[in-house]
Scaffold this motif. Sequence first.
Motif, PDB file in Angstrom:
ATOM      1  N   ARG A   1      51.144  68.412  63.849  1.00 55.70           N
ATOM      2  CA  ARG A   1      52.587  68.696  63.778  1.00 55.70           C
ATOM      3  C   ARG A   1      53.387  67.422  63.493  1.00 55.70           C
ATOM      4  O   ARG A   1      54.281  67.419  62.637  1.00 55.70           O
ATOM      5  CB  ARG A   1      53.050  69.317  65.086  1.00 55.70           C
ATOM      6  N   THR A   2      53.054  66.337  64.176  1.00 54.51           N
ATOM      7  CA  THR A   2      53.777  65.087  63.986  1.00 54.51           C
ATOM      8  C   THR A   2      53.563  64.531  62.583  1.00 54.51           C
ATOM      9  O   THR A   2      54.512  64.064  61.934  1.00 54.51           O
ATOM     10  CB  THR A   2      53.325  64.050  65.024  1.00 54.51           C
TER      11      THR A   2
ATOM     12  N   SER B   1      47.948  67.083  53.535  1.00 57.81           N
ATOM     13  CA  SER B   1      48.239  68.012  52.439  1.00 57.81           C
ATOM     14  C   SER B   1      49.391  68.947  52.810  1.00 57.81           C
ATOM     15  O   SER B   1      50.270  69.238  51.985  1.00 57.81           O
ATOM     16  CB  SER B   1      46.986  68.818  52.088  1.00 57.81           C
ATOM     17  N   TRP B   2      49.418  69.396  54.049  1.00 60.82           N
ATOM     18  CA  TRP B   2      50.491  70.261  54.541  1.00 60.82           C
ATOM     19  C   TRP B   2      51.828  69.520  54.509  1.00 60.82           C
ATOM     20  O   TRP B   2      52.872  70.084  54.144  1.00 60.82           O
ATOM     21  CB  TRP B   2      50.152  70.707  55.953  1.00 60.82           C
ATOM     22  N   GLY B   3      51.808  68.248  54.887  1.00 59.65           N
ATOM     23  CA  GLY B   3      53.023  67.444  54.886  1.00 59.65           C
ATOM     24  C   GLY B   3      53.620  67.299  53.502  1.00 59.65           C
ATOM     25  O   GLY B   3      54.855  67.331  53.333  1.00 59.65           O
ATOM     26  N   MET B   4      52.771  67.140  52.481  1.00 55.63           N
ATOM     27  CA  MET B   4      53.272  67.040  51.108  1.00 55.63           C
ATOM     28  C   MET B   4      53.964  68.337  50.693  1.00 55.63           C
ATOM     29  O   MET B   4      55.007  68.320  50.036  1.00 55.63           O
ATOM     30  CB  MET B   4      52.129  66.713  50.151  1.00 55.63           C
TER      31      MET B   4
ATOM     32  N   LEU C   1      58.742  77.665  63.408  1.00 56.41           N
ATOM     33  CA  LEU C   1      57.351  77.864  62.986  1.00 56.41           C
ATOM     34  C   LEU C   1      56.382  77.149  63.913  1.00 56.41           C
ATOM     35  O   LEU C   1      55.376  77.739  64.353  1.00 56.41           O
ATOM     36  CB  LEU C   1      57.168  77.372  61.553  1.00 56.41           C
ATOM     37  N   TRP C   2      56.678  75.901  64.255  1.00 57.69           N
ATOM     38  CA  TRP C   2      55.757  75.136  65.098  1.00 57.69           C
ATOM     39  C   TRP C   2      55.731  75.650  66.527  1.00 57.69           C
ATOM     40  O   TRP C   2      54.709  75.548  67.206  1.00 57.69           O
ATOM     41  CB  TRP C   2      56.114  73.653  65.062  1.00 57.69           C
ATOM     42  N   ARG C   3      56.819  76.203  66.991  1.00 59.63           N
ATOM     43  CA  ARG C   3      56.813  76.802  68.334  1.00 59.63           C
ATOM     44  C   ARG C   3      55.916  78.030  68.362  1.00 59.63           C
ATOM     45  O   ARG C   3      55.199  78.267  69.335  1.00 59.63           O
ATOM     46  CB  ARG C   3      58.241  77.164  68.742  1.00 59.63           C
ATOM     47  N   ILE C   4      55.954  78.808  67.291  1.00 59.02           N
ATOM     48  CA  ILE C   4      55.068  79.971  67.201  1.00 59.02           C
ATOM     49  C   ILE C   4      53.612  79.528  67.116  1.00 59.02           C
ATOM     50  O   ILE C   4      52.733  80.079  67.790  1.00 59.02           O
ATOM     51  CB  ILE C   4      55.449  80.837  65.987  1.00 59.02           C
ATOM     52  N   LEU C   5      53.364  78.515  66.299  1.00 57.90           N
ATOM     53  CA  LEU C   5      52.001  78.032  66.125  1.00 57.90           C
ATOM     54  C   LEU C   5      51.432  77.428  67.409  1.00 57.90           C
ATOM     55  O   LEU C   5      50.217  77.483  67.645  1.00 57.90           O
ATOM     56  CB  LEU C   5      51.949  76.989  65.001  1.00 57.90           C
ATOM     57  N   LEU C   6      52.302  76.842  68.237  1.00 57.35           N
ATOM     58  CA  LEU C   6      51.828  76.258  69.493  1.00 57.35           C
ATOM     59  C   LEU C   6      51.122  77.299  70.352  1.00 57.35           C
ATOM     60  O   LEU C   6      50.107  77.009  70.995  1.00 57.35           O
ATOM     61  CB  LEU C   6      53.004  75.652  70.256  1.00 57.35           C
ATOM     62  N   TRP C   7      51.638  78.529  70.345  1.00 54.95           N
ATOM     63  CA  TRP C   7      51.076  79.582  71.189  1.00 54.95           C
ATOM     64  C   TRP C   7      50.063  80.452  70.463  1.00 54.95           C
ATOM     65  O   TRP C   7      49.471  81.348  71.077  1.00 54.95           O
ATOM     66  CB  TRP C   7      52.207  80.445  71.759  1.00 54.95           C
ATOM     67  N   THR C   8      49.872  80.208  69.178  1.00 58.60           N
ATOM     68  CA  THR C   8      48.915  81.023  68.409  1.00 58.60           C
ATOM     69  C   THR C   8      47.831  80.169  67.760  1.00 58.60           C
ATOM     70  O   THR C   8      47.196  80.611  66.804  1.00 58.60           O
ATOM     71  CB  THR C   8      49.655  81.826  67.316  1.00 58.60           C
ATOM     72  N   SER C   9      47.623  78.956  68.273  1.00 57.14           N
ATOM     73  CA  SER C   9      46.630  78.052  67.674  1.00 57.14           C
ATOM     74  C   SER C   9      45.486  77.714  68.622  1.00 57.14           C
ATOM     75  O   SER C   9      44.797  76.714  68.441  1.00 57.14           O
ATOM     76  CB  SER C   9      47.319  76.761  67.211  1.00 57.14           C
ATOM     77  N   CYS C  10      45.302  78.516  69.673  1.00 56.14           N
ATOM     78  CA  CYS C  10      44.207  78.292  70.641  1.00 56.14           C
ATOM     79  C   CYS C  10      44.290  76.919  71.292  1.00 56.14           C
ATOM     80  O   CYS C  10      43.265  76.283  71.571  1.00 56.14           O
ATOM     81  CB  CYS C  10      42.845  78.466  69.964  1.00 56.14           C
ATOM     82  N   VAL C  11      45.514  76.462  71.532  1.00 54.24           N
ATOM     83  CA  VAL C  11      45.695  75.158  72.186  1.00 54.24           C
ATOM     84  C   VAL C  11      45.311  75.232  73.655  1.00 54.24           C
ATOM     85  O   VAL C  11      44.654  74.342  74.197  1.00 54.24           O
ATOM     86  CB  VAL C  11      47.156  74.684  72.036  1.00 54.24           C
ATOM     87  N   PHE C  12      45.701  76.326  74.333  1.00 52.67           N
ATOM     88  CA  PHE C  12      45.484  76.471  75.770  1.00 52.67           C
ATOM     89  C   PHE C  12      44.402  77.496  76.104  1.00 52.67           C
ATOM     90  O   PHE C  12      44.162  77.775  77.280  1.00 52.67           O
ATOM     91  CB  PHE C  12      46.785  76.874  76.464  1.00 52.67           C
TER      92      PHE C  12
END
Length: 273
Positions: free
Chosen positions: A93-94, A171-174, A193-204
């Motif tokens: 993300r960063t 590549s995503w950043g470009m 988008l990143w808030r949604i991805l935080l909870w849908t990316s198997c982080v926890f």
Amino acid sequence: MNGIAKNKGIFLENYSFGRALGVQIRVVGALTMRELQTRYGRDGLGYLWALLEPLVLLVVLYLGFTLLGRTQHAGMDLVPFLAAGIVTFTSIRTTVGRLSSAIESNRGLLIYPHVTPLDTMIARAVLETATFIVVFIIIIGGAWLIDLSSFPSDAFGIVTALSAAMCLAFSWGMVQWGLCVIWPTFDKLTTVLWRILLWTSCVFYTLDDVPLQFRHYLELNPIVNIIELLRSAFFSGYLSPITSYGYVNCWILGFSFLGLFFERTLRGRALMS
């Protein structure tokens, strides 16, 4: 004589390519050092906070999981389990965010003939990759030293997964940069988008924790694939439903093609805006 001339032409061509590559490496190196000093200061204390920030987040979550009585998850030690999710996700993300604003922040340097917009993005990607690797080594190494983590079972698999994460982020950043040039308000949508991805990316959690009827949707997320592959490489006892890098590589190649296309076609528009 024709053979000598042909060999001479090949030599000159290789020599010119070598000189150009050398100049490119020096430019990216100088931009990386400038980025390091501008963002974190000359004393290095700012960079120290960049290393501590994900560590603090991981410690807070570790304490929360521990208070809930969860010292392991799916047979995996809690620290590397969380690190594989948190550090990987936050680094992607960063990096994507940093690259999308790289040209705007270095606009004054683009008057120099050897500095291109792509160079500024590469420099930021190099710095973020170095930070990502250092943070991951500190967390995993420290956890292993105090007996909170076992030794990784597949070092090569871990390196491969971490490399895939940074290639995806670059590549995503470009692509995100190009979309922000075309549609300036797109940058505001990425927060959602990143808030949604935080909870849908198997982080926890792991992909095995997700019901089958929803699992197929999460598998479309390339970040899920990378995190699952990283956990599988770290823990020999965990076999993820995802076992191939082919899907991730398709995302990387697709983003790279589109991102380079944006960089080439929107370069003039970005410099004039």
